[in-house]
Write a protein that holds these residues in place. Structure first.
Motif, PDB file in Angstrom:
ATOM      1  N   LEU A  48       0.830  -1.216   0.000  1.00  0.00           N
ATOM      2  CA  LEU A  48       0.000   0.000   0.000  1.00  0.00           C
ATOM      3  C   LEU A  48       0.857   1.257   0.000  1.00  0.00           C
ATOM      4  N   SER A  49       0.359   2.316  -0.670  1.00  0.00           N
ATOM      5  CA  SER A  49       1.025   3.626  -0.655  1.00  0.00           C
ATOM      6  C   SER A  49       0.488   4.407   0.537  1.00  0.00           C
ATOM      7  N   GLY A  98     -10.649   1.681   9.046  1.00  0.00           N
ATOM      8  CA  GLY A  98     -11.056   2.852   8.256  1.00  0.00           C
ATOM      9  C   GLY A  98      -9.862   3.482   7.541  1.00  0.00           C
ATOM     10  N   ASP A  99      -8.731   3.523   8.244  1.00  0.00           N
ATOM     11  CA  ASP A  99      -7.495   4.068   7.693  1.00  0.00           C
ATOM     12  C   ASP A  99      -7.079   3.257   6.458  1.00  0.00           C
ATOM     13  N   GLU A 105      -7.490   2.847  -1.403  1.00  0.00           N
ATOM     14  CA  GLU A 105      -8.024   3.681  -2.490  1.00  0.00           C
ATOM     15  C   GLU A 105      -6.898   4.528  -3.110  1.00  0.00           C
ATOM     16  N   ARG A 106      -6.001   5.042  -2.265  1.00  0.00           N
ATOM     17  CA  ARG A 106      -4.874   5.812  -2.807  1.00  0.00           C
ATOM     18  C   ARG A 106      -4.007   4.918  -3.701  1.00  0.00           C
ATOM     19  N   HIS A 121      -6.319  15.940  -3.393  1.00  0.00           N
ATOM     20  CA  HIS A 121      -7.314  16.972  -3.673  1.00  0.00           C
ATOM     21  C   HIS A 121      -8.723  16.369  -3.626  1.00  0.00           C
ATOM     22  N   ASP A 122      -8.868  15.208  -4.237  1.00  0.00           N
ATOM     23  CA  ASP A 122     -10.188  14.571  -4.276  1.00  0.00           C
ATOM     24  C   ASP A 122     -10.603  14.076  -2.880  1.00  0.00           C
ATOM     25  N   PHE A 123      -9.658  13.482  -2.153  1.00  0.00           N
ATOM     26  CA  PHE A 123      -9.976  12.996  -0.800  1.00  0.00           C
ATOM     27  C   PHE A 123     -10.438  14.156   0.087  1.00  0.00           C
ATOM     28  N   ARG A 124      -9.717  15.254   0.042  1.00  0.00           N
ATOM     29  CA  ARG A 124     -10.075  16.364   0.947  1.00  0.00           C
ATOM     30  C   ARG A 124     -11.431  16.953   0.556  1.00  0.00           C
TER      31      ARG A 124
END
Ligand code: GDP
Length: 332
Positions: A48-49, A98-99, A105-106, A121-124
């Motif tokens: 994972l990133s 949750g984390d 997704e990233r 940008h999209d997450f925030r």
């Protein structure tokens, strides 16, 4: 000319920086705040990133931060970790359920070719954060720490940090080894070849900029990686807006984490003045805690003394107000 409505740029690491970033976010028109996050802590784990400082800022600014743990998501559950442990998997880096969704997704979107900044940008936006949140660069920088050589000792047990010394990846040092090894230097691998995010550079050069705020983050592992990105230090020196740092040292100690331990190991005095010295080539004003009045008395730059311990939301807002008031004092 007064610029009380201009944009504000904050440079931040994780937990300490995010406290002040939240204070700024709550008192400013939200679309005037840009927060640039350190990505030197980023790493790949379990495929994972992971971007710990960006995530801390995302969770903090969206009200999803875990106040009990001091990191991670609020209301977190740990089913994944328990199941991983039962299978004999690597559990030294704790990933709540949750984390995990953030990292999965990233990672999926990175693999599909999206940049770290586009995903952030999209997450925030999806988490309802109106401030701009940027990684310092879309290109990878990896903080590494060099452990000091130690004389052979039967008590050392041959563990890391003994013998000739050597390089440790950031999360190995920070999480797996709980910052225990004594370090003598750091490097930001890859930094020389990366570009600052273009919106970061544009913010630094914005003639309307009201202030640049160096949040009370660890100078060596949270702020220095940002400063190592080519062009950033020069832009800070050249910019018209006042550059203001808030001390992460209160009463000669770190509130949390290895900042004070690192200062001692790097041969610096463990006091609030040493942090101002660390930033002296671009700093216009330093905000230190009232408790550190004596320590900063000899500094040859404007200093504002105030209460800098942020326990409540009101503390975060009050310190953010003090930062903006100080910016008015040193307008160039
Ligand atoms: P990390 O990336 O999660 O380690 O967090 P940062 O580097 O952003 O912040 C760590 C620093 O924040 C430590 O040096 C702490 O001393 C400092 N810090 C934490 N809470 C506070 C606070 O309430 N006030 C001040 N002035 N510093 C704080």
């Amino acid at each position: 000319m007064s610029n009380e409505t201009g944009p504000v740029l904050a440079l931040s690491g994780g937990v300490g920086g995010a406290k002040l970033a939240l204070g700024l976010y709550r008192i400013l028109p939200p679309d005037t705040l840009t927060i640039v996050a350190n990505t030197g802590d980023d790493f790949e784990h379990l495929g994972l990133s992971i971007s710990p400082d960006l995530d801390t800022l995302l969770y903090t600014l969206s009200g999803n931060d875990n106040l009990e743990l001091g990191w991670g998501r609020r209301g977190e559950t740990w089913t994944f970790m328990a199941a991983l442990e039962a299978l004999g998997g690597e559990t030294w880096f704790r990933l709540g359920d949750g984390d995990l969704a953030t990292h999965i997704e990233r990672t999926r979107r990175r693999k599909a070719g999206e940049s770290l900044s586009a995903i952030s940008h999209d997450f925030r936006r999806r988490l309802g954060i109106a401030a701009r949140l940027l990684p310092m660069s879309d290109d990878p920088v990896r903080t590494r720490l060099h452990t000091a050589p130690t004389p052979p000792s039967p008590a050392s047990g041959g563990g890391l940090g003994g013998g000739a010394g050597g390089w440790l990846d950031f999360q190995d040092y920070f999480v797996r080894l709980r910052c225990e090894p004594v370090i003598d230097r750091l490097e930001f691998a890859g930094a020389a070849d990366v570009r600052p995010h273009r919106e970061f550079l544009a913010a630094l050069a914005d003639p309307q900029l009201r202030a640049i705020v160096i949040c009370p983050s660890n100078p060596f592992i949270s702020i220095d990686p940002i400063l190592a990105v080519p062009g950033v230090r020069a832009a800070l020196r050249a910019c018209n807006a006042p550059v203001i740092a808030v001390s992460p040292i209160i009463g000669g100690k770190a509130v949390k984490g290895p900042t004070a331990k690192m200062m001692a190991e790097l041969g610096l005095p463990v006091d609030a003045a040493a942090v101002a010295h660390h930033y002296r080539d671009f700093l216009d004003l330093y905000i230190a805690d009232e408790e550190d009045a004596a320590a900063v008395a000899g500094l040859d730059m404007p200093v504002v003394l105030t209460r800098t311990l942020m326990q409540s939301l009101a503390d975060r807002e009050a310190l953010a107000r003090a930062v903006l008031a100080a910016a008015e004092r040193v307008r160039k």
